[in-house]
Design a protein around this motif. Structure first.
Motif, PDB file in Angstrom:
ATOM      1  N   ARG A   1       2.044   1.937  -3.433  1.00  0.00           N
ATOM      2  CA  ARG A   1       0.952   2.351  -4.325  1.00  0.00           C
ATOM      3  C   ARG A   1       0.680   3.839  -4.168  1.00  0.00           C
ATOM      4  N   VAL A   2       0.751   4.331  -2.924  1.00  0.00           N
ATOM      5  CA  VAL A   2       0.572   5.764  -2.675  1.00  0.00           C
ATOM      6  C   VAL A   2       1.723   6.545  -3.313  1.00  0.00           C
TER       7      VAL A   2
ATOM      8  N   LYS B   1       0.816  -1.211   0.000  1.00  0.00           N
ATOM      9  CA  LYS B   1       0.000   0.000   0.000  1.00  0.00           C
ATOM     10  C   LYS B   1       0.851   1.262   0.000  1.00  0.00           C
TER      11      LYS B   1
END
Length: 73
Positions: free
Chosen positions: A16-17, A13
């Motif tokens: 992905r950011v 995650k």
């Protein structure tokens, strides 16, 4: 692991950011470079740096994968 498998593997995650931030930086830098009006040299230089930094951030974030505990051994 080859590049195709690495790109298709799940991305954590956090990365992905970072990938999204990199895409935004690349878009902003590209917009500055392609502006239809004359901009100061400092703004164009900053646009070039934003484009390169965003591209590198996006590429590195895309190739980072979440490995299983079994894969680390």
């Amino acid at each position: 692991m080859n590049v195709i498998k690495r790109v298709n593997a799940p991305t954590p995650k956090f990365f992905r950011v970072l990938r999204t931030i990199g895409l935004v930086l690349t878009a902003v830098g590209g917009s500055l470079l392609a502006a239809p009006v004359a901009l100061p040299v400092a703004v164009l230089t900053a646009g070039g740096y934003l484009t390169v930094a965003g591209g590198v951030m996006t590429a590195v974030s895309q190739l980072t994968i979440a490995e299983e505990e079994d894969d680390l051994q």
